[in-house]
Scaffold this active site. Structure first.
Site, PDB file in Angstrom:
ATOM      1  N   LYS A  22       0.867  -1.334  -0.089  1.00 13.86           N
ATOM      2  CA  LYS A  22      -0.023   0.082   0.064  1.00 13.86           C
ATOM      3  C   LYS A  22       1.033   1.355  -0.110  1.00 13.86           C
ATOM      4  CE  LYS A  22      -4.258  -0.317   2.094  1.00 13.86           C
ATOM      5  NZ  LYS A  22      -4.192  -1.733   2.837  1.00 13.86           N
ATOM      6  N   GLN A 309      -5.747   4.846  -3.087  1.00 16.74           N
ATOM      7  CA  GLN A 309      -5.048   3.630  -3.047  1.00 16.74           C
ATOM      8  C   GLN A 309      -5.116   3.050  -4.632  1.00 16.74           C
ATOM      9  OE1 GLN A 309      -2.671   0.859  -2.867  1.00 16.74           O
ATOM     10  NE2 GLN A 309      -2.939   2.156  -1.054  1.00 16.74           N
ATOM     11  N   ARG A 311      -3.512  -0.477  -6.714  1.00 16.21           N
ATOM     12  CA  ARG A 311      -2.954  -1.893  -6.493  1.00 16.21           C
ATOM     13  C   ARG A 311      -3.107  -2.573  -7.885  1.00 16.21           C
ATOM     14  NH1 ARG A 311      -7.446  -2.577  -3.087  1.00 16.21           N
ATOM     15  NH2 ARG A 311      -6.289  -1.865  -1.573  1.00 16.21           N
ATOM     16  N   GLN A 336      -7.723 -28.729 -24.422  1.00 16.51           N
ATOM     17  CA  GLN A 336      -7.813 -29.773 -25.474  1.00 16.51           C
ATOM     18  C   GLN A 336      -6.913 -31.032 -24.920  1.00 16.51           C
ATOM     19  OE1 GLN A 336      -9.405 -29.304 -28.345  1.00 16.51           O
ATOM     20  NE2 GLN A 336     -10.029 -27.415 -27.101  1.00 16.51           N
ATOM     21  N   HIS A 825      -8.960 -37.971 -22.763  1.00 16.22           N
ATOM     22  CA  HIS A 825      -8.390 -39.070 -21.879  1.00 16.22           C
ATOM     23  C   HIS A 825      -9.587 -39.777 -21.131  1.00 16.22           C
ATOM     24  CE1 HIS A 825      -6.625 -41.834 -19.021  1.00 16.22           C
ATOM     25  NE2 HIS A 825      -7.155 -41.019 -18.156  1.00 16.22           N
TER      26      HIS A 825
END
Length: 867
Positions: A22, A309, A311, A336, A825
């Site tokens: 911060k 602030q 971020r 895939q 699979h």
């Protein structure tokens, strides 16, 4: 002299360790021209350490915390309360208070109201979103009150929630310190949050603003709904005006109060349209300064916007870096390949060097740019239909992109000449000779045998030259036309049978039953052969008892002291010799293989001993053969009763024979590829070991964070950029927490598609049906195969299954996965084992709870929660 106090303008880049996330971001914002940041300063982590450095009780409590797990709630609760009380009663040293006195005079003096906010070194960093974990205090007036609230901020580092969050994210409690931001309070008319990218879709061109009256705490804490504005390219594209019943305001004497707003103000638009555009431009300026999308807290006072602030947004999926003009569309390779985990750079290298397709990396995953294929009607239709057959979610996602007005260029009125000969139908393939599967397997095994012998003599730069040459051999084996024809023969026969038997007899997905116990499937053999390992161990109770409690990775060598230990060791070694190169996420060469950590298999072996009798592998395979044969006879008999039945039965018999002969081979090429990858890995680890011995690398596995050519250069020059390795380690920690989208656009928009089906049970959870049948049972939500403690008859619910999960299939009676398609699979093996399966179920592992009774319908493709 240690810097105990820094004004925002004095904070330099890369100061996280001193001022926390911060504080560092406020320092940066203070230096952006045209951005107003309320005046303030940061009490640094040096002040925190100086205050608590000589407190032995504090040190001992930290030591106790370091040994706790999230399950130790009573101990966490007790230590949390003790530490917070201790910190709040520890006096801040006079030298630190003196520095504060001097700095406060420059920012308004003690009579001014201030916001006191914690700024942790593990908070607001790119790789860990800790926002809101520590405390904030508003409208604090006077020296005593400021000192008191500074101590309270420090104490907030040890709330139960913050402690648990650090344990979950593997942050060391002893290394995390807290800085405190002290900032002039603005008494705003309005405040809110600005995202410079859409937080829902991740679209980087859409900017989102939430706004409400008064202080932003009402919005952040969820007390009020907020107006929501969407801005794209300086144009407001959407406005939702909320009913804002409450607002929080500052009090002159300090503190805050919550007020009920006048009725007329509750539905009033918080910001004017002009102010919305002004704020959006300010957001873009801040984003440009930081070089990445930002989550910005703002407030409006006396007509001016203030930033309190900013971020980075940690949840956005990265966009592939492609130097192509215009809008682009990327399709996920991970979906895939049924492996959506983030991959390390070395693993990405090998997949990129293996595939003939041009791929791009983003977020530790691979994507293909399909923009050109979507720009012509024939190729567009072929792509949508072929991918849609195996995964309806990808089809829907593609159609969503195609239907986005103005995103893709309009289709040409005449087809591109390069597509003129394309019919839109799949090419007609020849069916290989019946002996071809045997020949393909033999050639692959001989090629791998030659590789093992040849690579042993290679080192240094010669090793890298050799691997590059051998990758060409791998591609020759993988993309052998006969091999591809063999795979397609089985898939085409499956599709033909499903289509024609449904048309003639009204029976869905008949190929599922006809595929059971098909020969030549190396992956299903792998699951059955682990049952044989269980048979070897079953007569030896001492071995079983040892395996149930051991956590020793070197357990194989300890078996020799037990009755049956030698037999067990041989059975495991034989199994690992054949299958030990496999593991979860195996297409990433850097993943730990079974042979590198045989403990992975122990839970499955113990489950097999508990759930099955001796000889179960032969019985299960024979049972599958029997059921497939009976289904074949039934289908042929029913067909013969139809008009032209003899011809239909003859054609169907031919397709069934093709299906059973070729469908199992589909799993073999990947087995060969993973075999080769493991041989490469062992050779490169030897190179890494030598680099450690030479003092070039710190750890052998640091090679995983270099691409192949970069590692080659390190070996050649003896020099390495460790900052690059460390950045990639931090990036990988971020990528692991991201979920890759099926479709990603160059705007950053993530599109995952939706199922569109009707006439299903209420509250049904939709997915793709890939293996027929309906079954009820206990859901086992398992994300890590090492924790696969399965009972006979459980239904496995997991994120994805690659071949390494096959041994678990022998114990279950149904399968649900978040990722998958008709021929991936898990679907293939589920059909061979006769397990009802539904794949592509969005968020299945969070919607379905471990232990719940569920019903899965693998014919229609849905799940019902029964309790």
């Amino acid at each position: 002299m240690k810097p105990y106090v820094l004004k925002f303008q004095e904070i330099r880049p890369h100061s996280e360790a001193l001022v926390g996330g911060k504080g560092m971001n406020l320092g940066a914002c203070s230096n952006i021209e045209g951005v107003h940041v309320p005046a303030g300063f940061c009490l640094t982590t040096e002040a925190y350490k100086r205050t608590l450095a000589e407190n032995n009780e504090f040190t001992q409590l930290l030591q106790r915390l370091s040994s706790l797990k999230t399950s130790d709630m009573d101990a966490i609760r007790e230590i949390s309360e003790t530490i917070r009380t201790l910190i709040q009663h520890t006096q801040i040293p006079s030298e630190i208070a003196s520095y504060m006195d001097a700095t406060l005079l420059d920012v308004g003096g003690y009579e001014m109201p201030f916001a006191v906010r914690s700024s942790a070194t593990a908070e607001d960093l790119p790789h860990a979103s800790f926002a809101g974990q520590h405390d904030t205090y508003l409208n604090i007036i006077g020296k005593d009150a400021l000192l008191q609230h500074i101590s309270m901020c420090w104490a907030s580092l040890f709330t139960e929630r913050a402690i648990i969050y650090r344990i979950q994210n593997q942050f060391d409690h002893r290394k995390v310190q807290l800085a405190v931001v002290i900032q002039q309070m603005i008494s705003p008319e309005a405040s809110g949050i600005l995202f410079t990218a859409d937080p829902i879709t991740s679209n980087r061109k859409s900017l989102s603003i939430d706004a409400s009256f008064g202080l932003g705490e009402a919005l952040v804490s969820g007390l009020v709904s907020a107006d929501s504005y969407t801005v794209r390219e300086n144009t407001i594209t959407n406005k939702i005006i909320a009913t804002k019943k409450l607002a929080i305001y500052s009090l002159k004497e300090g503190g805050t109060e919550t007020r009920i707003l006048e009725k007329s103000q509750q539905t009033k638009q918080t910001l004017t349209d002009q102010q919305i555009i002004q704020l959006a431009k300010l957001g873009r300026k801040i984003e440009a300064y930081f070089g990445k999308p930002q989550d910005i807290e703002w407030c409006l006072a006396e007509g001016a916007f203030y930033i309190v602030q900013s971020r980075p947004i940690t949840t956005l999926y990265p966009i592939p870096e492609v130097n192509e003009p215009g809008n682009r569309v990327y399709i996920s390779v991970a979906h895939q390949q049924m492996m959506t985990d983030a991959m390390k750079p070395l693993g990405l290298s090998f997949y990129l060097m293996t595939t003939p397709a041009t791929m791009y990396t983003a977020g530790g995953r691979l994507f293909v740019d399909i923009t050109q294929s979507l720009s012509a009607k024939v190729s567009r239709d072929m792509m949508v239909n072929s991918l849609g057959q195996s995964d309806p979610l990808i089809k829907d996602a593609l159609l969503t992109v195609i239907n986005k007005k103005g995103f893709l260029p309009p289709l040409p009125t005449e087809e591109n000449p390069s597509h003129a000969t394309v019919s839109g139908k799949p090419p007609v393939r020849s069916i290989p000779d019946s002996s071809s599967v045997f020949e393909l397997v033999r050639n692959s095994e001989n090629s791998i045998k030659h590789l093992k012998q040849s690579i042993e003599t290679k080192s240094g730069s010669d090793l890298f030259d050799f691997i590059v040459e051998d990758l060409e051999e791998l591609k020759r084996v993988l993309f052998n036309p006969t091999s591809i024809d063999a795979i397609m023969a089985g898939m085409d026969a499956s599709a033909w049978l499903n289509e024609h038997i449904y048309q003639w007899l009204g029976e869905k997905n008949v190929a599922d039953k006809l595929s059971e116990s098909a020969p030549n499937n190396i992956t299903s053999q792998m699951g059955l052969e682990l049952l044989d390992v269980a048979d070897v161990i079953r007569p030896y109770p001492a071995v079983r008892a040892y395996l149930e409690q051991t956590k020793n990775p070197d357990f194989m060598n300890e078996l020799a002291t037990l009755e049956g230990g030698a037999e067990t060791k041989k059975a495991l070694e034989d199994y690992l010799q054949k299958y030990g190169m496999r593991c979860a996420g195996e297409i990433d060469l850097t993943k730990t293989r079974w042979i590198e950590n045989p403990l992975t298999l122990i839970p499955l072996i113990l489950s097999n001993i508990k759930n099955f009798d001796s000889g179960a592998s032969m019985h299960k395979f024979a049972q599958g053969e029997k059921e497939a044969f009976h289904k074949e006879q039934e289908i042929l008999r029913r067909l013969q009763e139809l008009p032209d039945g003899e011809q239909k039965a003859m054609e169907t018999k031919e397709k069934i024979d093709i299906l059973r002969h070729f469908i199992g081979y589909r799993e073999y090429p990947k087995y060969g590829m993973i075999n080769r990858y493991f041989i490469y890995k062992l050779a490169l680890l030897r190179a890494g070991e030598q680099l450690v011995k030479d003092g070039i690398l710190q750890e052998q596995e640091d090679i995983y964070f270099l691409y192949f050519e970069e590692l080659r250069e390190v070996v050649r020059t003896g020099q390495v950029d460790y900052e690059l390795i460390n950045v990639r380690k931090r990036d990988f920690a971020t990528f692991e927490k991201l979920t890759p989208p099926r479709i990603l656009t160059s705007d950053g928009e993530m599109i995952n598609g939706e199922y569109k089906r009707e006439n299903l049970p209420k509250d049904a959870i939709l997915g793709l049906p890939v293996s027929s049948g309906t079954v009820e049972g206990r859901a086992r939500v398992i994300l890590d195969m090492e924790k696969a403690d399965l009972e006979d008859g459980d239904i496995l619910v997991t994120a994805y299954t690659d071949p390494s999960w096959t041994p678990a299939f022998v114990s279950i009676k149904g399968l649900v996965t978040e990722v998958g398609g008709l021929m991936t699979h898990g679907a293939v093996i589920a059909r061979e084992y006769g397990l009802p399966a539904v794949v592509g179920v969005e968020n299945a592992t969070t919607i379905i709870k471990d232990g719940q009774q569920i019903r899965i319908n693998g014919t229609e493709g849905y799940i019902e929660i029964l309790d």
